[in-house]
Structure formats: structure tokens, C-alpha cells
Design a protein around this motif. Structure first.
Motif, PDB file in Angstrom:
ATOM      1  N   LEU A   1       0.839  -1.203   0.000  1.00 24.62           N
ATOM      2  CA  LEU A   1       0.000   0.000   0.000  1.00 24.62           C
ATOM      3  C   LEU A   1       0.870   1.248   0.000  1.00 24.62           C
ATOM      4  CD1 LEU A   1      -2.873  -0.978   2.454  1.00 24.62           C
ATOM      5  CD2 LEU A   1      -2.954  -0.851  -0.041  1.00 24.62           C
ATOM      6  N   ARG A   2       1.934   1.210   0.814  1.00 24.65           N
ATOM      7  CA  ARG A   2       2.834   2.374   0.837  1.00 24.65           C
ATOM      8  C   ARG A   2       3.419   2.637  -0.540  1.00 24.65           C
ATOM      9  NH1 ARG A   2       3.332   2.741   6.485  1.00 24.65           N
ATOM     10  NH2 ARG A   2       3.146   0.605   7.227  1.00 24.65           N
TER      11      ARG A   2
ATOM     12  N   ALA B   1      -7.544   7.242  -1.140  1.00 22.79           N
ATOM     13  CA  ALA B   1      -6.767   6.891   0.056  1.00 22.79           C
ATOM     14  C   ALA B   1      -5.443   6.243  -0.354  1.00 22.79           C
ATOM     15  CB  ALA B   1      -7.568   5.942   0.946  1.00 22.79           C
ATOM     16  N   LEU B   2      -5.498   5.400  -1.373  1.00 19.74           N
ATOM     17  CA  LEU B   2      -4.285   4.716  -1.842  1.00 19.74           C
ATOM     18  C   LEU B   2      -3.216   5.731  -2.265  1.00 19.74           C
ATOM     19  CD1 LEU B   2      -3.080   1.909  -2.397  1.00 19.74           C
ATOM     20  CD2 LEU B   2      -4.062   2.019  -4.678  1.00 19.74           C
ATOM     21  N   GLY B   3      -3.669   6.797  -2.874  1.00 16.80           N
ATOM     22  CA  GLY B   3      -2.748   7.856  -3.303  1.00 16.80           C
ATOM     23  C   GLY B   3      -2.030   8.511  -2.129  1.00 16.80           C
ATOM     24  N   ARG B   4      -2.602   8.385  -0.919  1.00 17.19           N
ATOM     25  CA  ARG B   4      -1.985   9.021   0.262  1.00 17.19           C
ATOM     26  C   ARG B   4      -1.216   8.040   1.136  1.00 17.19           C
ATOM     27  NH1 ARG B   4      -7.360  11.151   0.287  1.00 17.19           N
ATOM     28  NH2 ARG B   4      -7.890   9.642   1.892  1.00 17.19           N
ATOM     29  N   CYS B   5      -1.256   6.740   0.776  1.00 13.88           N
ATOM     30  CA  CYS B   5      -0.691   5.708   1.668  1.00 13.88           C
ATOM     31  C   CYS B   5       0.803   5.854   1.942  1.00 13.88           C
ATOM     32  CB  CYS B   5      -0.958   4.306   1.116  1.00 13.88           C
ATOM     33  SG  CYS B   5      -2.614   3.727   1.498  1.00 13.88           S
TER      34      CYS B   5
ATOM     35  N   ALA C   1      -3.420   6.725   8.416  1.00 17.31           N
ATOM     36  CA  ALA C   1      -4.881   6.612   8.485  1.00 17.31           C
ATOM     37  C   ALA C   1      -5.443   6.064   7.170  1.00 17.31           C
ATOM     38  CB  ALA C   1      -5.496   7.972   8.808  1.00 17.31           C
ATOM     39  N   SER C   2      -4.827   6.445   6.056  1.00 18.07           N
ATOM     40  CA  SER C   2      -5.291   5.945   4.751  1.00 18.07           C
ATOM     41  C   SER C   2      -5.015   4.449   4.627  1.00 18.07           C
ATOM     42  CB  SER C   2      -4.580   6.688   3.616  1.00 18.07           C
ATOM     43  OG  SER C   2      -4.935   8.045   3.656  1.00 18.07           O
TER      44      SER C   2
ATOM     45  N   ARG D   1      -9.098  -1.873   6.528  1.00 15.48           N
ATOM     46  CA  ARG D   1     -10.429  -2.138   7.088  1.00 15.48           C
ATOM     47  C   ARG D   1     -11.398  -2.583   5.981  1.00 15.48           C
ATOM     48  NH1 ARG D   1     -12.390   2.560   9.047  1.00 15.48           N
ATOM     49  NH2 ARG D   1     -10.379   3.289   9.821  1.00 15.48           N
ATOM     50  N   ALA D   2     -11.316  -1.926   4.827  1.00 15.28           N
ATOM     51  CA  ALA D   2     -12.182  -2.312   3.702  1.00 15.28           C
ATOM     52  C   ALA D   2     -11.863  -3.740   3.251  1.00 15.28           C
ATOM     53  CB  ALA D   2     -11.990  -1.334   2.544  1.00 15.28           C
TER      54      ALA D   2
END
Ligand code: FPP
Ligand code: MG
Length: 328
Positions: free
Chosen positions: A235-236, A262-266, A271-272, A278-279
Motif C-alpha cells: 500500500l505504501r 486513500a491509496l494515493g496518500r498511503c 490513516a489511509s 479495514r475495507a
């Protein structure tokens, strides 16, 4: 729980000889090259690829499971391509850790890591060509370009945040399954097996490789210190892997947009990462990915059933079980 030692058992002596063979071929007298090679060889990991080459050689041998120098050479060529690819991969991913130790780039800087990776590939090619075993060299060498293609496709889609299921399978086929397919098939080639056996072993290795990478991608979500790599690394690095693809295919457009944003901010926002994990939990992404992994292992086992029972076949069956269960 199958252990790697149980898989190694029927070729234990040969694997020890193999280690010595690799060290003889990849050593230097002194200086930085010697130091780096020593570091790289002493943290080689499980050695799945040479194990697959040798078990395939033994299973396809008509000399009671015995195999010779060609198989050792094949195992070394494959393993050192793998080693070089991971050194380069850690540079590309700016990763500081590999197998619980500092990565080569973290220890000697990226500039030196790139060069030692090139050095290993060059030396590999030299050893292969000097051996005169051209069939083995040409069988193995093609995989380097395939690995590079896989890496480039992966990077391209990580930038665009648009890895689809088809793209994902293409990536993992190129970056992992291809080299395992080559490992299994070159093992058979090294003992003079017939073309149909070589093709069957490629099918086996590729299926194991697909399963192996899917399990790796699952472990990146579920894990733990056990892998020796930080968790949620994918994800990072903005990599969309199968557990998340399962989710993206099930959610509505709004949720999908939120996840991709959110992936773009990982890379810089915990938190992203948590939002996405969680999803994945909510939609059973891990269990769904595990099902796909199992179907690849069934394909691999189907190839093994074409062979008569032997300790080598059993070890390869154990490898399939190991891939499914492994925690590191
Ligand atoms: C690890 O994947 C990386 C690979 C399997 C292949 C990397 C290939 C290249 C860098 C192309 C260059 C190839 C050569 C031969 C020099 P990953 O990042 O998913 O796994 P990780 O979590 O273990 O890093
Ligand atoms: Mg990586």
C-alpha cells in the motif's frame, strides 16, 4: 504444517554442495565486491528456486533421482538472477530492509547496489557461457527481460493507481511465476527430459509461482515481523494486489473512488492505510485471494499427478502445501 526442511530432505546433500558451488563461483579476493558478495550470499533466504530446479531434475532423471553438474549450474543461474532482481527491486522501492537485515542499498547506498546487481548478472552470464551448456543458458536468460517487463508494468500502474485484475495477473506472472516456471523446466532440461516433460514442469512452476506471489501479497496485509519486511509495504508503494482487487470489484463507484484516493496518500498517511485494510477486512479480500491461490496450487498438483510416486514428487507436493500455509 510443512517445513522447508521437509521439502529439502530428499536433496539435502546436493543442496549443501550447491551452496559451496555458488560460493566458489561468486567470490572475490578482497575489497568492496568481496564484502558485498559475502553479505548477499549469507542472506539468500529460503532458496525456493534452486530447490525447485533440483527436485525437478531428480523427479525427471532416469538415473534413480540422480543429477549432475548441469543441474547445479541451472540452479545457480536461476538463483543469482533472482538475487540480482531483489537487489534492484529494493533500490526501486527504496526499501531499507530485506529478510530482517539491512537491504544492500541501505548498507552501501543505491549507487553501489545497482552496480553489484549488474555485476552478479554479468558474472552469471560469463559463468553460463564459459560452461558451454548453451541450451541451459538460453532457457534461463530469457527470464531477465520478463522480470524487467513485470517490474515496469507494475511501476506504471502503481503511478496511475489503476491495476485491474488482468493487469495484476500479468504482473505477477512476469515478476514471479515466469522465473519459477523456468526453474522447474530447466531442472527437467538439465537431465535431458523430453519436450513434453519440460513443458509440463514449466506449467507446474508457473502455477506455484502465481500462488507464491498471491500468498506474498496476502502476507503483506496480514503480517507480522515474520516476513522480515515491514507490513503494508505494498500500500505504501501504491501497489494494488489481489486482496484489494477483490474489494474494488465488489464496492460501488463512490466507495471505489474513496479507496483509490486513500491509496494515493498511503505513502505518507497511516490513516489511509488503515482505511484500506479495514475495507479489505470488511469484504473478505484475504479469504477470496486465498481461494484463487488454492486454484493455482490445484493446477500445480495436477502436473505432479502425471508422475509416478517418488520422494521428489512428494517434496514438490509438500512445497505446494508450504506455499499455501507459509507465514514468511
Ligand atoms: C520483488 O517483488 C521483485 C521481483 C520479484 C522482481 C523485480 C525485478 C526487477 C527489479 C527487474 C530487474 C531484474 C533483474 C534480473 C536485475 P516485490 O516488490 O513484490 O516483493 P518484495 O516485497 O519482496 O520486495
Ligand atoms: Mg519490493
Amino acid at each position: 504444517m510443512v517445513t522447508i526442511n521437509a521439502i529439502r530432505k530428499p536433496i539435502e546433500t546436493e543442496l549443501e554442495e550447491f551452496d559451496a558451488f555458488v560460493r566458489r563461483n561468486f567470490s572475490a579476493d578482497e575489497g568492496l565486491v568481496a564484502e558485498m558478495l559475502e553479505y548477499v550470499l549469507s542472506s539468500r533466504g529460503k532458496g525456493i528456486r534452486p530447490i525447485v530446479v533440483m527436485l525437478s531434475a531428480a523427479m525427471n532423471s532416469d538415473r534413480d533421482g540422480r543429477f549432475g553438474k548441469r543441474s547445479y549450474l541451472a540452479a545457480m543461474l536461476v538463483e543469482m538472477i533472482h538475487v540480482a532482481s531483489l537487489i534492484h527491486d529494493d533500490v526501486i522501492d527504496e526499501s531499507d530492509m530485506r529478510r530482517g537485515r539491512a537491504s544492500v542499498n541501505a548498507r552501501w547506498q543505491s549507487s553501489n547496489a545497482v552496480v553489484i546487481g549488474d555485476y552478479i548478472l554479468a558474472r552469471n552470464m560469463d559463468i553460463g557461457l564459459s560452461s558451454g551448456q548453451y541450451d541451459i543458458v538460453s532457457h534461463v536468460i530469457k527470464s531477465i527481460a520478463t522480470l524487467c517487463e513485470g517490474e515496469l508494468i507494475q511501476n506504471d500502474h502503481a503511478t496511475k493507481l489503476d491495476t485491474s485484475r488482468d493487469t495484476y495477473f500479468d504482473i505477477i506472472h512476469k515478476k514471479t511465476a515466469s522465473l519459477l516456471g523456468v526453474s522447474a523446466s530447466v531442472g527437467a532440461l538439465s537431465v535431458g527430459a523430453a519436450h513434453d516433460r519440460i513443458a509440463a514442469m514449466r506449467k507446474f512452476g508457473e502455477a506455484v509461482g502465481m500462488a507464491f506471489q498471491i500468498r506474498d501479497d496476502i502476507l503483506d496485509y496480514t503480517c507480522s515481523a515474520a516476513t522480515g519486511k515491514p507490513s503494508n509495504n505494498d500500500l505504501r508503494e501504491r501497489k494494488i494486489t489481489l486482496p484489494l482487487i477483490e474489494v474494488l470489484e465488489r464496492v460501488g463507484e463512490g466507495r471505489r473512488r474513496e479507496i483509490i484516493d486513500a491509496l494515493g496518500r498511503c505513502s505518507h498517511d497511516e490513516a489511509s492505510i488503515e482505511f484500506i485494510t479495514r475495507a479489505v477486512g470488511e469484504y473478505d479480500g484475504i479469504a477470496l485471494a486465498q481461494q484463487t491461490m488454492k486454484s493455482y496450487l490445484q493446477m500445480a498438483l495436477a502436473v505432479l499427478y502425471e508422475y509416478p510416486d517418488s520422494p521428489y514428487r512428494e517434496a514438490l507436493m509438500n512445497l505446494c502445501a508450504y506455499v499455501a500455509e507459509r507465514e514468511r
